[in-house]
Design a protein around this motif. Structure first.
Motif, PDB file in Angstrom:
ATOM      1  N   PRO A 102      -0.932  -1.537   0.878  1.00  0.00           N
ATOM      2  CA  PRO A 102       0.051  -1.195  -0.140  1.00  0.00           C
ATOM      3  C   PRO A 102       0.858  -2.420  -0.570  1.00  0.00           C
ATOM      4  O   PRO A 102       0.941  -3.398   0.175  1.00  0.00           O
ATOM      5  CB  PRO A 102       0.955  -0.193   0.575  1.00  0.00           C
ATOM      6  CG  PRO A 102       0.904  -0.628   2.008  1.00  0.00           C
ATOM      7  CD  PRO A 102      -0.500  -1.104   2.223  1.00  0.00           C
ATOM      8  N   ILE A 103       1.442  -2.343  -1.764  1.00  0.00           N
ATOM      9  CA  ILE A 103       2.346  -3.378  -2.259  1.00  0.00           C
ATOM     10  C   ILE A 103       3.761  -2.829  -2.163  1.00  0.00           C
ATOM     11  O   ILE A 103       4.092  -1.824  -2.800  1.00  0.00           O
ATOM     12  CB  ILE A 103       2.026  -3.758  -3.715  1.00  0.00           C
ATOM     13  CG1 ILE A 103       0.587  -4.258  -3.840  1.00  0.00           C
ATOM     14  CG2 ILE A 103       3.013  -4.805  -4.226  1.00  0.00           C
ATOM     15  CD1 ILE A 103       0.108  -4.372  -5.274  1.00  0.00           C
ATOM     16  N   ILE A 104       4.588  -3.478  -1.342  1.00  0.00           N
ATOM     17  CA  ILE A 104       5.956  -3.035  -1.121  1.00  0.00           C
ATOM     18  C   ILE A 104       6.904  -4.056  -1.744  1.00  0.00           C
ATOM     19  O   ILE A 104       6.797  -5.257  -1.489  1.00  0.00           O
ATOM     20  CB  ILE A 104       6.255  -2.913   0.378  1.00  0.00           C
ATOM     21  CG1 ILE A 104       5.250  -1.968   1.054  1.00  0.00           C
ATOM     22  CG2 ILE A 104       7.689  -2.434   0.616  1.00  0.00           C
ATOM     23  CD1 ILE A 104       5.233  -2.060   2.555  1.00  0.00           C
ATOM     24  N   ALA A 105       7.811  -3.595  -2.581  1.00  0.00           N
ATOM     25  CA  ALA A 105       8.820  -4.468  -3.178  1.00  0.00           C
ATOM     26  C   ALA A 105      10.151  -4.241  -2.482  1.00  0.00           C
ATOM     27  O   ALA A 105      10.488  -3.101  -2.127  1.00  0.00           O
ATOM     28  CB  ALA A 105       8.956  -4.193  -4.667  1.00  0.00           C
ATOM     29  N   VAL A 139       1.106  -5.953   1.797  1.00  0.00           N
ATOM     30  CA  VAL A 139       1.962  -7.069   1.398  1.00  0.00           C
ATOM     31  C   VAL A 139       3.343  -6.553   1.020  1.00  0.00           C
ATOM     32  O   VAL A 139       3.515  -5.378   0.673  1.00  0.00           O
ATOM     33  CB  VAL A 139       1.364  -7.837   0.197  1.00  0.00           C
ATOM     34  CG1 VAL A 139       0.000  -8.416   0.539  1.00  0.00           C
ATOM     35  CG2 VAL A 139       1.260  -6.930  -1.027  1.00  0.00           C
ATOM     36  N   ALA A 140       4.318  -7.438   1.092  1.00  0.00           N
ATOM     37  CA  ALA A 140       5.659  -7.118   0.609  1.00  0.00           C
ATOM     38  C   ALA A 140       6.220  -8.315  -0.138  1.00  0.00           C
ATOM     39  O   ALA A 140       5.954  -9.468   0.222  1.00  0.00           O
ATOM     40  CB  ALA A 140       6.590  -6.732   1.759  1.00  0.00           C
ATOM     41  N   VAL A 141       6.986  -8.020  -1.176  1.00  0.00           N
ATOM     42  CA  VAL A 141       7.621  -9.037  -2.013  1.00  0.00           C
ATOM     43  C   VAL A 141       9.129  -8.836  -1.945  1.00  0.00           C
ATOM     44  O   VAL A 141       9.638  -7.789  -2.359  1.00  0.00           O
ATOM     45  CB  VAL A 141       7.143  -8.928  -3.478  1.00  0.00           C
ATOM     46  CG1 VAL A 141       7.930  -9.874  -4.373  1.00  0.00           C
ATOM     47  CG2 VAL A 141       5.650  -9.200  -3.582  1.00  0.00           C
ATOM     48  N   PHE A 150       6.059 -12.190   1.131  1.00  0.00           N
ATOM     49  CA  PHE A 150       6.440 -13.213   0.159  1.00  0.00           C
ATOM     50  C   PHE A 150       7.953 -13.217  -0.015  1.00  0.00           C
ATOM     51  O   PHE A 150       8.547 -12.208  -0.404  1.00  0.00           O
ATOM     52  CB  PHE A 150       5.789 -12.951  -1.198  1.00  0.00           C
ATOM     53  CG  PHE A 150       4.304 -13.121  -1.213  1.00  0.00           C
ATOM     54  CD1 PHE A 150       3.731 -14.355  -1.462  1.00  0.00           C
ATOM     55  CD2 PHE A 150       3.466 -12.029  -0.969  1.00  0.00           C
ATOM     56  CE1 PHE A 150       2.362 -14.516  -1.472  1.00  0.00           C
ATOM     57  CE2 PHE A 150       2.093 -12.182  -0.983  1.00  0.00           C
ATOM     58  CZ  PHE A 150       1.527 -13.427  -1.224  1.00  0.00           C
ATOM     59  N   ASP A 151       8.576 -14.361   0.272  1.00  0.00           N
ATOM     60  CA  ASP A 151      10.008 -14.524   0.041  1.00  0.00           C
ATOM     61  C   ASP A 151      10.209 -15.229  -1.288  1.00  0.00           C
ATOM     62  O   ASP A 151      10.007 -16.440  -1.396  1.00  0.00           O
ATOM     63  CB  ASP A 151      10.647 -15.328   1.178  1.00  0.00           C
ATOM     64  CG  ASP A 151      12.093 -15.716   0.860  1.00  0.00           C
ATOM     65  OD1 ASP A 151      12.714 -15.035   0.018  1.00  0.00           O
ATOM     66  OD2 ASP A 151      12.585 -16.695   1.436  1.00  0.00           O
ATOM     67  N   PHE A 152      10.619 -14.462  -2.303  1.00  0.00           N
ATOM     68  CA  PHE A 152      10.947 -15.043  -3.599  1.00  0.00           C
ATOM     69  C   PHE A 152      12.455 -15.185  -3.776  1.00  0.00           C
ATOM     70  O   PHE A 152      12.913 -15.603  -4.823  1.00  0.00           O
ATOM     71  CB  PHE A 152      10.370 -14.178  -4.731  1.00  0.00           C
ATOM     72  CG  PHE A 152       8.897 -14.384  -4.952  1.00  0.00           C
ATOM     73  CD1 PHE A 152       8.430 -15.362  -5.811  1.00  0.00           C
ATOM     74  CD2 PHE A 152       7.974 -13.606  -4.276  1.00  0.00           C
ATOM     75  CE1 PHE A 152       7.075 -15.559  -6.008  1.00  0.00           C
ATOM     76  CE2 PHE A 152       6.623 -13.789  -4.463  1.00  0.00           C
ATOM     77  CZ  PHE A 152       6.162 -14.772  -5.333  1.00  0.00           C
ATOM     78  N   ALA A 153      13.211 -14.820  -2.742  1.00  0.00           N
ATOM     79  CA  ALA A 153      14.669 -14.845  -2.839  1.00  0.00           C
ATOM     80  C   ALA A 153      15.273 -16.138  -2.308  1.00  0.00           C
ATOM     81  O   ALA A 153      16.320 -16.576  -2.769  1.00  0.00           O
ATOM     82  CB  ALA A 153      15.262 -13.653  -2.091  1.00  0.00           C
ATOM     83  N   GLY A 154      14.630 -16.748  -1.313  1.00  0.00           N
ATOM     84  CA  GLY A 154      15.175 -17.964  -0.730  1.00  0.00           C
ATOM     85  C   GLY A 154      16.450 -17.714   0.052  1.00  0.00           C
ATOM     86  O   GLY A 154      17.376 -18.516   0.030  1.00  0.00           O
TER      87      GLY A 154
END
Length: 337
Positions: free
Chosen positions: A184-187, A161-163, A231-235
């Protein structure tokens, strides 16, 4: 007539003022809560600057604040299962008798005040050892990413996943993805402070999304398979373009950050061949807040590092300005009336 202090937004003039207002009286099935903590959210900033407008507000003014925790002060008629003195968080919204979903602090008065009204059914009991400032942010700041991760994104163990965007919601998404076993978790964030926070919250890697080798690094971190969930948390449109390029087979792009800009799928054939999905997400359901409080009670979650600063109610405008300008790259700022 009893009065109280409240931070009131005039949606017609876009002005925020802390002033004396009548203290509300609980009606049938309602309780009056003495507010101990209330979160400051980017949604509040957007309400103040006029980019977000209430749908169902009656009149020109509203007390802001949809992330609220406090102590039950007074019971209205026909309140059955709540006692004075009970520690509670408030769900961020409710359904009215017309079947409309109303948001606290948007469509009706919220918790940037000394007291707040709440329907009994919107109360979430809190454990005694959960500080109010941490409890207050669970509705929305934590429950929105929790719903995005567990329901909309349906993330499973060992899924890559990526955030994108490690602010108030994205940072919690990283922590919650760790909890459900994603790997993995990628930020991804251009802000070095946000990237460090992502690592502190449990990311396996934190990348600068503006770096020339950004997409290549995601390919390397996923062994060439691409992301199961992005996951797009930025818009931000560019974020969505990046995410679509690194989604793997059956990959899901979950849109949490809000924007009115169009979304373009540049390679529709690839998108269809890999059976990918784009999923919209907004808010959370009451059960998500209840689940999170239970997880805190069980010792699975801790939000002590999520509180970047506290302010008295009178300094609400200063808190809004700090969040709007991202001074210190805050996760969550909290008012303490």
């Amino acid at each position: 007539m009893a009065t109280m202090r409240a931070a009131r937004l005039n949606v017609r003039t876009n002005t925020l003022e802390v002033k004396e207002v009548p203290r509300p009286v609980p009606g049938r099935g309602q309780v009056l809560v003495r507010v101990k903590a209330a979160g400051v959210c980017l949604s509040d900033v957007h309400l103040i600057d006029g980019t977000l407008r209430p749908l169902y507000l009656e009149g020109d003014e509203v007390t802001l604040g949809h992330e609220v925790a406090g102590v039950v002060e007074e019971l209205g008629p026909e309140v059955a299962d709540t006692e004075v003195g009970e520690r509670v968080a408030l769900q961020a919204g409710q359904i009215d008798h017309h079947g409309r979903v109303l948001t606290r602090g948007v469509d009706y008065d919220g918790g940037w005040a000394e007291y707040a009204l709440a329907d009994e059914e919107t109360l979430v009991p809190l454990p005694d050892d959960l500080p109010f400032e941490q409890a207050a942010i669970i509705p929305d700041a934590v429950s929105t990413p929790w719903a995005a991760v567990t329901t909309t994104g349906d993330v499973g163990p060992a899924e890559a996943v990526a955030v994108w965007g490690v602010g108030g919601l994205g940072a919690h998404a990283v922590k919650l993805l760790r909890l459900v076993g994603a790997a993995p978790i990628i930020a991804a964030d251009p802000d070095p402070q946000a990237r460090q926070r992502a690592l502190d919250f449990g990311a396996d890697a934190a990348l600068d999304s503006t770096a020339p080798d950004f997409l290549t690094r995601i390919g390397e971190l996923t062994d060439g398979h691409g992301l199961a969930v992005a996951f797009d948390f930025a818009g931000v449109p560019v974020v969505r373009e990046q995410a679509l390029q690194v989604l793997g087979e059956h990959g899901r792009l979950v849109l949490v950050g809000l924007t009115d800009k169009p979304l373009e799928v540049k390679d529709g054939t690839r998108f269809s061949y890999l059976k990918q999905q784009i999923l919209g997400h907004y808010g959370s359901e009451p059960e998500h807040v209840i689940q999170l409080v239970q997880l805190v009670r069980a010792g699975r979650l801790d939000f002590s590092t999520s509180i970047s600063g506290t302010f008295p109610l009178e300094e609400a405008p200063a808190a809004v300005e700090q969040l709007e300008k991202r001074v210190g790259s805050p996760v969550r700022l909290v008012l303490q009336p």
